[in-house]
Design an enzyme around this catalytic site. Sequence first.
Site, PDB file in Angstrom:
ATOM      1  N   HIS A 270       0.823  -1.221   0.000  1.00  0.00           N
ATOM      2  CA  HIS A 270       0.000   0.000   0.000  1.00  0.00           C
ATOM      3  C   HIS A 270       0.855   1.269   0.000  1.00  0.00           C
ATOM      4  CE1 HIS A 270      -3.925  -1.959   0.645  1.00  0.00           C
ATOM      5  NE2 HIS A 270      -3.258  -2.821   1.411  1.00  0.00           N
ATOM      6  N   ASP A 323      -0.517  -5.320   5.946  1.00  0.00           N
ATOM      7  CA  ASP A 323      -1.548  -6.156   5.345  1.00  0.00           C
ATOM      8  C   ASP A 323      -1.395  -6.231   3.828  1.00  0.00           C
ATOM      9  OD1 ASP A 323      -2.228  -3.340   5.352  1.00  0.00           O
ATOM     10  OD2 ASP A 323      -4.140  -3.935   4.448  1.00  0.00           O
ATOM     11  N   GLU A 324      -2.016  -7.246   3.260  1.00  0.00           N
ATOM     12  CA  GLU A 324      -2.182  -7.400   1.814  1.00  0.00           C
ATOM     13  C   GLU A 324      -0.872  -7.169   1.052  1.00  0.00           C
ATOM     14  OE1 GLU A 324      -6.844  -6.335   1.097  1.00  0.00           O
ATOM     15  OE2 GLU A 324      -5.485  -4.624   1.197  1.00  0.00           O
ATOM     16  N   VAL A 325       0.172  -7.847   1.451  1.00  0.00           N
ATOM     17  CA  VAL A 325       1.489  -7.676   0.835  1.00  0.00           C
ATOM     18  C   VAL A 325       1.669  -8.739  -0.258  1.00  0.00           C
ATOM     19  CG1 VAL A 325       3.970  -7.641   1.206  1.00  0.00           C
ATOM     20  CG2 VAL A 325       2.430  -6.699   2.953  1.00  0.00           C
TER      21      VAL A 325
END
Length: 531
Positions: A270, A323-325
């Site tokens: 992100h 998160d969400e890597v």
Amino acid sequence: MGLKGGISSLPLLFFLLFVLFLNGGGGVSGLNIWPLPASVSNGQQSLVLSSDFHLNTQYPDSSSILSGAFSRLVDIIRISHVVEGNVSLVDPSLILQGINVVISSNDEQLQYGIDESYKLSIPSPDSQPLYAYLEAKTVYGALHGLQTFSQLCQFNFTTKVIEVHLVPWTIVDEPRFSYRGLLIDTSRHYLPLPVIKKVIDSMAYSKLNVLHWHIVDTQSFPLEIPSYPKLWDGAYSESERYTVEDAEEIVSYAQRRGINVLAEIDVPGHAQSWGVGYPSLLPASACTQPLDVSREFTFEVIDGILSDFSKIFKFKFVHLGGDEVDTSCWASTARVRRWLVSRRLNQSEAYQYFVLRAQNIALSHGFEIVNWEETFNNFGNKLSQKTVVHNWLGDGVAQKVTAAGLRCIVSNQDKWYLDHLDVTWQQFYLNEPLTNITDPTQQKLVIGGEVCMWGETVDASDIEQTIWPRAAAAAERLWTPYDRLAKDTSKVTGRLAHFRCLLNQRGVAAAPLAGRGRGAPEEPGSCYVQK
């Protein structure tokens, strides 16, 4: 226009309002306080607020937190109508002259775990002179007591004065959880300072106490970072930015209302917007996130950001995301791939390396850390013991986190994500952070919960009606003792509708209870019956 259709509906409207009045707006014995206090007793008499209603205190209010809160109290109880009644015509024995506030501690440091308890008493006319009495351990408990007092005040349309009904009142209150949060997202859409301040004000009305500021993300980097001044080149435009002074103002504004600001930089994913000002932070021009794990410069920038954060944000926690890597860019970029081979790291291990190194940087600046739950799910036993795991993906995570001895914040997306417009206020209300956690030691590791207002479809035009009243439903879950929470949401519908209307009267664009999040009224009718 509309008169013909309106006349036939008036008897029904009056009947509904009458029933609402008898039921106290869905409460008990006229109790319309939100969130519901821990202990309440009341009578059946009424008092009138003096036209010179004033604050009495021996508290050394050097930073004006208490006097400022009292001034706001007077403003919000008068905001809905012009209060021009002649109080001198009222029996003097029925006039409430002011409020006496006694605070035990002079320490105004706002941090996680401070004492937020208070006791509020409003006497019957038998007591003379008539003063309300507010006792608290800290000034921040007193702020909550003033908010409760404000909800007991009503405008009399005949005499045009402010009254307090159902006296004498005795309210003894404290929060169930010390962390009661609301996330705002200023990367997906920029939120001007006045909008953020209005959100903070409305948080105080419902006794939420942490503003989680998700400052930056893939789309934009709006905050000035003195150590690396090109980072905010990643803002949407020059005018959609926050200066250091803006951030300090948000922290100060929130602190004066008893609200901590939790700052977040989400790493390593992100973070594409970081590369606008510093392209070398990204693996490659065609592969732009996560941040480049192979360059020391990446961690130097993170260190600079957190160093600057430590001068602005006074909360003990900082949120580092995690998160969400998607690590595929690391594998597909030859230079980064060579670094991985030289370190004998696979992509998953490099993700762990990045998160743990960022944690150590945060610790070096005096912060404790919040990370999204993927870090725990992937390498929980490697995380610092000063980590708070932020649950968002689903159920059961808090059980595992607390069983591992780590702290947890609950924000499961199926119940507490405000951008999920199909999630009803009833689901927000019934979401229990301690579900299936029965060990008292582990229960204490759940420090609280947070509702999340992600910004993809929210900006200054619609944020308030998307947050409220559903966030208020979660606020009661986080404040009120478990045994006093309603098991049947129909028992609180009227009281929440009353609070929603109170928010409207205070200028907060809270949506009706019925329908999807940020829904609009479907037909003419009283605010109180739009359920």
